[in-house]
Design a protein around this motif. Structure first.
Motif, PDB file in Angstrom:
ATOM      1  N   UNK A  41       2.128  20.062  -2.933  1.00 29.10           N
ATOM      2  CA  UNK A  41       1.936  18.661  -3.319  1.00 29.10           C
ATOM      3  C   UNK A  41       2.985  17.786  -2.645  1.00 29.10           C
ATOM      4  N   UNK A  42       4.226  18.259  -2.648  1.00 31.58           N
ATOM      5  CA  UNK A  42       5.304  17.499  -1.999  1.00 31.58           C
ATOM      6  C   UNK A  42       5.003  17.329  -0.516  1.00 31.58           C
ATOM      7  N   UNK A  43       4.459  18.407   0.127  1.00 32.26           N
ATOM      8  CA  UNK A  43       4.135  18.329   1.549  1.00 32.26           C
ATOM      9  C   UNK A  43       3.050  17.283   1.806  1.00 32.26           C
ATOM     10  N   UNK A  53       3.441  19.189 -15.359  1.00 31.12           N
ATOM     11  CA  UNK A  53       3.268  19.422 -16.791  1.00 31.12           C
ATOM     12  C   UNK A  53       2.180  20.468 -17.044  1.00 31.12           C
ATOM     13  N   UNK A  54       1.108  20.391 -16.276  1.00 29.13           N
ATOM     14  CA  UNK A  54       0.020  21.355 -16.446  1.00 29.13           C
ATOM     15  C   UNK A  54       0.473  22.769 -16.092  1.00 29.13           C
ATOM     16  N   UNK A  55       1.253  22.878 -15.018  1.00 29.32           N
ATOM     17  CA  UNK A  55       1.761  24.196 -14.623  1.00 29.32           C
ATOM     18  C   UNK A  55       2.666  24.762 -15.712  1.00 29.32           C
ATOM     19  N   UNK A  56       3.531  23.900 -16.250  1.00 31.75           N
ATOM     20  CA  UNK A  56       4.457  24.354 -17.297  1.00 31.75           C
ATOM     21  C   UNK A  56       3.693  24.849 -18.532  1.00 31.75           C
ATOM     22  N   UNK A  57       2.642  24.107 -18.923  1.00 29.79           N
ATOM     23  CA  UNK A  57       1.866  24.514 -20.095  1.00 29.79           C
ATOM     24  C   UNK A  57       1.163  25.851 -19.842  1.00 29.79           C
ATOM     25  N   UNK A  58       0.679  26.040 -18.624  1.00 27.31           N
ATOM     26  CA  UNK A  58       0.027  27.309 -18.304  1.00 27.31           C
ATOM     27  C   UNK A  58       1.029  28.466 -18.346  1.00 27.31           C
ATOM     28  N   UNK A  78       0.824  -1.209   0.000  1.00 27.03           N
ATOM     29  CA  UNK A  78       0.000   0.000   0.000  1.00 27.03           C
ATOM     30  C   UNK A  78       0.858   1.260   0.000  1.00 27.03           C
ATOM     31  N   UNK A  79       1.885   1.210   0.813  1.00 30.60           N
ATOM     32  CA  UNK A  79       2.785   2.368   0.886  1.00 30.60           C
ATOM     33  C   UNK A  79       3.425   2.659  -0.474  1.00 30.60           C
ATOM     34  N   UNK A  80       3.899   1.591  -1.118  1.00 25.73           N
ATOM     35  CA  UNK A  80       4.542   1.762  -2.434  1.00 25.73           C
ATOM     36  C   UNK A  80       3.542   2.286  -3.457  1.00 25.73           C
ATOM     37  N   UNK A  81       2.309   1.724  -3.436  1.00 31.01           N
ATOM     38  CA  UNK A  81       1.301   2.152  -4.400  1.00 31.01           C
ATOM     39  C   UNK A  81       0.946   3.617  -4.245  1.00 31.01           C
ATOM     40  N   UNK A  82       0.695   4.031  -2.981  1.00 32.39           N
ATOM     41  CA  UNK A  82       0.348   5.440  -2.741  1.00 32.39           C
ATOM     42  C   UNK A  82       1.499   6.357  -3.152  1.00 32.39           C
ATOM     43  N   UNK A  83       2.732   5.919  -2.873  1.00 33.44           N
ATOM     44  CA  UNK A  83       3.905   6.741  -3.237  1.00 33.44           C
ATOM     45  C   UNK A  83       4.010   6.907  -4.746  1.00 33.44           C
ATOM     46  N   UNK A  84       3.820   5.782  -5.476  1.00 34.33           N
ATOM     47  CA  UNK A  84       3.892   5.868  -6.945  1.00 34.33           C
ATOM     48  C   UNK A  84       2.777   6.764  -7.487  1.00 34.33           C
ATOM     49  N   UNK A  85       1.575   6.613  -6.910  1.00 35.21           N
ATOM     50  CA  UNK A  85       0.474   7.471  -7.346  1.00 35.21           C
ATOM     51  C   UNK A  85       0.770   8.941  -7.094  1.00 35.21           C
ATOM     52  N   UNK A  86       1.378   9.224  -5.936  1.00 37.48           N
ATOM     53  CA  UNK A  86       1.735  10.611  -5.629  1.00 37.48           C
ATOM     54  C   UNK A  86       2.756  11.166  -6.610  1.00 37.48           C
ATOM     55  N   UNK A  87       3.716  10.313  -6.980  1.00 32.13           N
ATOM     56  CA  UNK A  87       4.743  10.759  -7.936  1.00 32.13           C
ATOM     57  C   UNK A  87       4.121  11.052  -9.294  1.00 32.13           C
ATOM     58  N   UNK A  88       3.222  10.143  -9.740  1.00 34.14           N
ATOM     59  CA  UNK A  88       2.563  10.362 -11.038  1.00 34.14           C
ATOM     60  C   UNK A  88       1.742  11.652 -11.006  1.00 34.14           C
ATOM     61  N   UNK A  89       1.003  11.851  -9.927  1.00 35.58           N
ATOM     62  CA  UNK A  89       0.198  13.067  -9.804  1.00 35.58           C
ATOM     63  C   UNK A  89       1.082  14.315  -9.795  1.00 35.58           C
TER      64      UNK A  89
END
Length: 728
Positions: free
Chosen positions: A283-285, A32-37, A15-26
């Motif tokens: 987001x990092x926090x 990317x969205x910030x950069x495009x804006x 679970x820890x690994x899954x949530x961490x990977x999801x956080x990284x993807x998010x």
């Protein structure tokens, strides 16, 4: 351990690994969205700035056109051209000065005659200056022309000038009018930071890589700061792109750049990368908080699970303690190795680790030896570097002092190491000899590199002083704290000597110009004071003298400009296919009158197989002009000149021979020196400036060619120029 507990532990980890990977993807999707804006925002800003720039210049052009059509100005100018009276000039100046006071967008208005001479200006210091070579004069005689973002060598500052023809009622051009635009308004337009935050800015770069507007962060960059970043290089290729790159301050930014063809400049809009991605901190926090919560759960589960495996783990711990004490021969309990669960696997892994540690220990000793050699190598590099280098700790004690530092200061490393640098190495100001080591303290306090490039001296051990350029860079630990500094200094005595030589050159140039100016002034006063009493032939003689001295002065100025460009390396070659024969014939045509006056015969020999050669036509013309004019000037009446151009792979050879006065052998070694003139020809020609052969040699050297000569006094000279068939 019960299987349920093991299962619960595995679920927690997964679970820890899954949530961490999801956080990284998010995290990366949001990034990317910030950069495009940001890119879209920068694109809007560049379009806005371009429109504002175009509107500003168009408005200034309209102002100049309206002012040039002022009926009072034109009437007074026609009267001034006809009668040359001060009252008309003053009336024109009043109109122009009133316009300057009303419209702060201009720094100067001035009017030029057809020779490019400034006859009327709102700045009296500019009157009499020659602007013939400026584009705003040449093009302004025909139509409205904007010379954008250039460096005015006379004013020693950046400039933008609008020129246009002044016409009388019949539509005839009577003068050229120009207005010099205040570039501070354009800089303010670019520096305005709306939508760019605290680290963003917009600026312009011209086609010569120079910043033409002021930096938002530093003053004095306009047309003095050359920028060679990848973004500028791409923009000068007329590309419009965006991305993350390093700006002219070597800082990472998100930027958008576009080429403005109308003004031949690049427009760049940038914002600091760290500021742009600041929202990601939240987001990092959040990810860190979630990870901490999962870690707490992991520890709790581990606490209960640990009771079941504590005993075998304690045994392994004891073995690990022995291992940490250096016992690499430790034996694992066979009972633990026989277990089939995770503890048994751990015991087996521990046993494998012991084996691997034995191997790693051997490898580590080898790496330590290698690191020792690398340290010695770095020390040797610092000792052999061509600049003086010493290192201090946070208490200012010297910890390293290389050989060049010893040579420059006169102190040995034994005298310096371990001592506070203030007690040994004294940096002082050049004139007042006050302590000048604030750069070092600033570097340690601010954590930034500090430099002092001039007006600083180091007092050597023997008490003598040496001019140095010095810089200090802070040394930081892994946490960013300053723990010392590296100081690099070098002897700049030679550079100071070069500066003095440049000053002497300017002094000599002004001395050379004084003679023709004095002559022009004398003859002009004679005509003004006694013009009516002097007969027509004498008047013509005086005017001819004025014309000759003016021509000589123009030639001197052009020669000085060519020498200056060659000396400082700003003479840029425009390489393209060049026909040497056509350039030679064109030069001969220009000199036909001079040859006719002295009844000199010129013969040419051109290699018919000579192809067009990649070279700079202007530079080649200067070579022919100087060599042939010297052959005419220092030749006897009725003499001969021979010009030949031959292809001798992989070179082209130019030969110019004459039957003139020749060069004494004692002067052969000085003939290419700046301002040098041979004694035996001064009685035949007093107007030479001693720069022609110096210019030719400098051009030939930049083209990777060779020049030499043969000469016998009273018999003539032959000059040879050898150039590669493709001049790079």
């Amino acid at each position: 351990m019960r299987i349920g507990t093991k299962l619960l532990l595995i679920i927690g980890i997964v679970s820890f690994i899954g949530i961490t990977i999801g956080g990284i993807i998010y995290y990366f999707i949001t990034r990317q969205a910030i950069e495009e804006r940001i890119v879209a925002q920068l694109e809007s800003i560049t379009i806005l700035k371009e429109n504002q720039l175009n509107n500003f210049i168009s408005e200034e052009m309209d102002d100049v056109i309206v002012l040039s059509s002022d009926e009072a100005l034109l009437n007074n100018l026609i009267n001034f051209n006809t009668y040359q009276k001060d009252e008309h000039k003053e009336a024109i100046q009043d109109i122009l000065i009133n316009k300057l006071q009303i419209d702060r967008d201009f720094l100067e208005f001035f009017i030029m005659d057809f020779e490019g001479k400034v006859v009327i200006s709102t700045d009296p210091l500019q009157e009499g200056k020659i602007k013939y070579s400026e584009h705003y004069f040449r093009e302004g005689k025909i139509e409205v022309f904007v010379q954008s973002f250039y460096y005015d060598t006379a004013l020693q500052e950046p400039a933008m000038t609008i020129g246009l023809p002044l016409r009388n009622k019949e539509g005839e051009v009577i003068n050229v009018f120009a207005g010099r635009v205040n570039l501070e308004d354009i800089s303010e337009l670019m520096v305005e930071k709306t939508g760019l935050g605290e680290t963003g800015e917009t600026y312009l770069v011209n086609k010569f890589n120079f910043m033409v507007t002021e930096s938002r962060f530093y003053e004095g960059f306009a047309l003095r700061k050359a920028i060679h970043t990848d973004s500028v290089k791409n923009c000068l290729k007329k590309q419009t792109q965006h991305g993350i790159y390093k700006n002219y301050l070597d800082e990472e930014v998100i930027g958008r750049y576009r080429w403005i063809a109308r003004h031949e400049v690049c427009l760049l809009a940038e914002i600091g990368k760290s500021e742009a991605f600041e929202p990601l901190d939240k987001i990092v926090f959040s990810i860190a908080a979630l990870s901490s919560a999962l870690l707490a759960l992991y520890i709790t589960l581990g606490f209960f699970a640990g009771k079941a495996v504590a005993r075998p783990i304690r045994t392994l711990t004891d073995n690990a303690s022995a291992l940490s004490g250096g016992d690499l021969d430790i034996k694992i309990d066979p009972l633990l190795l026989s277990k089939k669960d995770e503890v048994g696997q751990l015991a087996m892994a521990f046993n494998s680790m012991v084996v691997n540690l034995k191997k790693s220990h051997v490898n580590l000793e080898e790496k330590i030896a290698l690191l020792k050699k690398e340290k010695e190598k770095i020390g040797a590099i610092l000792q052999s570097i061509s600049d003086g280098v010493f290192v201090i700790d946070r208490k200012h004690s010297v910890t390293m002092f290389n050989k060049i530092a010893e040579e420059i200061s006169g102190f040995s490393s034994q005298e310096v190491l371990g001592n506070s640098y203030e007690n040994v190495l004294k940096f002082v100001t050049e004139k007042k000899e006050k302590a000048n080591d604030s750069f070092l303290r600033d570097a340690m306090e601010t954590g930034e590199i500090k430099e002092v490039l001039s007006h600083t001296q180091l007092i050597r051990k023997d008490g003598s002083k040496v001019s140095v350029g010095v810089s200090a860079a802070p040394l930081k630990d892994s946490g960013g704290g300053v723990v010392g500094a590296v100081i690099v200094f070098r002897d700049i005595t030679r550079e100071r000597e070069i500066d003095r030589a440049k000053t002497e050159f300017v002094s000599l140039a002004s001395h050379q110009l004084r003679t023709p100016l004095s002559s022009i002034s004398w003859y002009t006063e004679m005509l003004l004071d006694d013009g009516s009493s002097i007969n027509r032939d004498v008047q013509k003689k005086y005017l001819r003298k004025i014309y000759q001295n003016n021509k000589r002065m123009v030639e001197l100025v052009n020669a000085f400009l060519d020498v200056s460009r060659l000396d400082i390396g700003t003479l840029i070659f425009d390489i393209k296919p060049v026909d040497f024969k056509k350039i030679a014939d064109s030069t001969i045509d220009e000199l036909t009158t001079q040859m006719s006056l002295k009844k000199i015969t010129l013969s040419t020999h051109y290699d018919q197989t000579l192809p067009e050669i990649q070279a700079d036509s202007k530079a080649i013309g200067m070579i022919f002009q100087n060599l042939l004019s010297n052959a005419i000037k220092y030749n006897r009446s009725g003499g001969t000149i021979t010009l030949s151009i031959e292809k001798k792979e992989p070179h082209i050879l130019i030969t110019v021979s004459d039957t003139g006065y020749g060069i004494p052998r004692s002067h052969h070694s000085k003939i290419f020196s700046k301002f040098f003139r041979v004694d035996n020809i001064k009685k035949y020609d007093t107007d030479g400036n001693g720069l022609g052969l110096y210019i030719v040699k400098s051009i030939v050297k930049q083209m990777n060619g060779k020049i030499w000569f043969e000469s016998i006094e009273d018999k003539g000279s032959t000059f040879y120029v050898q150039l590669p068939l493709s001049v790079a």
